[in-house]
Every structure is written in C-alpha cells, then in structure tokens.
Design a protein around this motif. Sequence first.
Motif, PDB file in Angstrom:
ATOM      1  N   LEU A   4      -0.428 -10.004   7.676  1.00 45.88           N
ATOM      2  CA  LEU A   4      -0.781  -8.597   7.833  1.00 45.88           C
ATOM      3  C   LEU A   4       0.428  -7.733   8.158  1.00 45.88           C
ATOM      4  N   ARG A   5       1.345  -8.241   8.949  1.00 39.19           N
ATOM      5  CA  ARG A   5       2.545  -7.458   9.272  1.00 39.19           C
ATOM      6  C   ARG A   5       3.383  -7.213   8.022  1.00 39.19           C
ATOM      7  N   GLY A   6       3.544  -8.252   7.219  1.00 42.34           N
ATOM      8  CA  GLY A   6       4.303  -8.109   5.981  1.00 42.34           C
ATOM      9  C   GLY A   6       3.629  -7.154   5.022  1.00 42.34           C
ATOM     10  N   ALA A   7       2.309  -7.251   4.929  1.00 48.31           N
ATOM     11  CA  ALA A   7       1.557  -6.343   4.058  1.00 48.31           C
ATOM     12  C   ALA A   7       1.679  -4.912   4.554  1.00 48.31           C
ATOM     13  N   ALA A   8       1.610  -4.724   5.858  1.00 50.64           N
ATOM     14  CA  ALA A   8       1.730  -3.383   6.426  1.00 50.64           C
ATOM     15  C   ALA A   8       3.102  -2.794   6.106  1.00 50.64           C
ATOM     16  N   ARG A   9       4.144  -3.596   6.290  1.00 49.97           N
ATOM     17  CA  ARG A   9       5.499  -3.140   5.982  1.00 49.97           C
ATOM     18  C   ARG A   9       5.631  -2.784   4.505  1.00 49.97           C
ATOM     19  N   ALA A  10       5.093  -3.627   3.641  1.00 49.50           N
ATOM     20  CA  ALA A  10       5.181  -3.380   2.199  1.00 49.50           C
ATOM     21  C   ALA A  10       4.442  -2.099   1.819  1.00 49.50           C
ATOM     22  N   LEU A  11       3.275  -1.872   2.407  1.00 49.09           N
ATOM     23  CA  LEU A  11       2.517  -0.652   2.111  1.00 49.09           C
ATOM     24  C   LEU A  11       3.278   0.596   2.534  1.00 49.09           C
ATOM     25  N   VAL A  12       3.813   0.574   3.733  1.00 52.73           N
ATOM     26  CA  VAL A  12       4.542   1.747   4.241  1.00 52.73           C
ATOM     27  C   VAL A  12       5.801   1.973   3.409  1.00 52.73           C
ATOM     28  N   ASP A  13       6.509   0.901   3.075  1.00 49.70           N
ATOM     29  CA  ASP A  13       7.706   1.036   2.242  1.00 49.70           C
ATOM     30  C   ASP A  13       7.349   1.580   0.862  1.00 49.70           C
ATOM     31  N   ALA A  14       6.306   1.033   0.256  1.00 49.97           N
ATOM     32  CA  ALA A  14       5.885   1.491  -1.069  1.00 49.97           C
ATOM     33  C   ALA A  14       5.436   2.945  -1.026  1.00 49.97           C
ATOM     34  N   ASP A  15       4.772   3.335   0.049  1.00 48.73           N
ATOM     35  CA  ASP A  15       4.314   4.719   0.173  1.00 48.73           C
ATOM     36  C   ASP A  15       5.492   5.688   0.245  1.00 48.73           C
ATOM     37  N   SER A  16       6.591   5.253   0.837  1.00 46.30           N
ATOM     38  CA  SER A  16       7.754   6.141   0.922  1.00 46.30           C
ATOM     39  C   SER A  16       8.428   6.315  -0.435  1.00 46.30           C
ATOM     40  N   VAL A  17       8.265   5.344  -1.326  1.00 47.08           N
ATOM     41  CA  VAL A  17       8.889   5.396  -2.642  1.00 47.08           C
ATOM     42  C   VAL A  17       7.952   5.994  -3.694  1.00 47.08           C
ATOM     43  N   ALA A  18       6.687   5.575  -3.664  1.00 47.49           N
ATOM     44  CA  ALA A  18       5.724   5.997  -4.690  1.00 47.49           C
ATOM     45  C   ALA A  18       4.364   6.267  -4.052  1.00 47.49           C
ATOM     46  N   PRO A  19       4.248   7.370  -3.302  1.00 47.26           N
ATOM     47  CA  PRO A  19       3.008   7.629  -2.566  1.00 47.26           C
ATOM     48  C   PRO A  19       1.766   7.710  -3.446  1.00 47.26           C
ATOM     49  N   ASP A  20       1.860   8.263  -4.636  1.00 47.42           N
ATOM     50  CA  ASP A  20       0.681   8.352  -5.498  1.00 47.42           C
ATOM     51  C   ASP A  20       0.164   6.973  -5.893  1.00 47.42           C
ATOM     52  N   GLU A  21       1.078   6.036  -6.126  1.00 50.74           N
ATOM     53  CA  GLU A  21       0.664   4.679  -6.482  1.00 50.74           C
ATOM     54  C   GLU A  21      -0.096   4.019  -5.328  1.00 50.74           C
ATOM     55  N   VAL A  22       0.397   4.207  -4.125  1.00 47.65           N
ATOM     56  CA  VAL A  22      -0.224   3.574  -2.958  1.00 47.65           C
ATOM     57  C   VAL A  22      -1.535   4.259  -2.584  1.00 47.65           C
ATOM     58  N   ARG A  23      -1.565   5.563  -2.685  1.00 49.57           N
ATOM     59  CA  ARG A  23      -2.722   6.323  -2.214  1.00 49.57           C
ATOM     60  C   ARG A  23      -3.855   6.417  -3.223  1.00 49.57           C
ATOM     61  N   CYS A  24      -3.567   6.188  -4.499  1.00 52.66           N
ATOM     62  CA  CYS A  24      -4.599   6.398  -5.524  1.00 52.66           C
ATOM     63  C   CYS A  24      -5.098   5.122  -6.194  1.00 52.66           C
TER      64      CYS A  24
END
Length: 56
Positions: A4-24
């Motif tokens: 879960l920690r790794g997934a959380a880090r990956a989500l936050v990192d991905a959101d900083s690069v491509a927020p539409d991909e993560v949020r949609c």
Amino acid sequence: MGDLRGAARALVDADSVAPDEVRCRPLARTVIADVARGQPVPAGVARLATLVGLTR
C-alpha cells in the motif's frame, strides 16, 4: 500487490506528472479507493480520494 505504501507513492507521483490519467481512469480510481481504505491513509492519497470524489 500488497504494498500500500508503494502504491500510494506511485499514485501521488503519477498525479504530479499526469493528473488527468490518475483522476479519470477507472482503474486508477479503483486503486485510489483501495489504498484509501487502508489505515493509516497516506495524506496524498486522502487528497486524491477527495479530488476524485471518493470521500464525503
């Protein structure tokens, strides 16, 4: 899977690069919801869950 920690880090990192991909994308939203159900919820994931409407 199971990190879960790794997934959380990956989500936050991905959101900083491509927020539409993560949020949609449905799969990303599912991962956000899964990680947000863990305890304690990482602050970045709690913010993402709120942004995508997964929390009240």
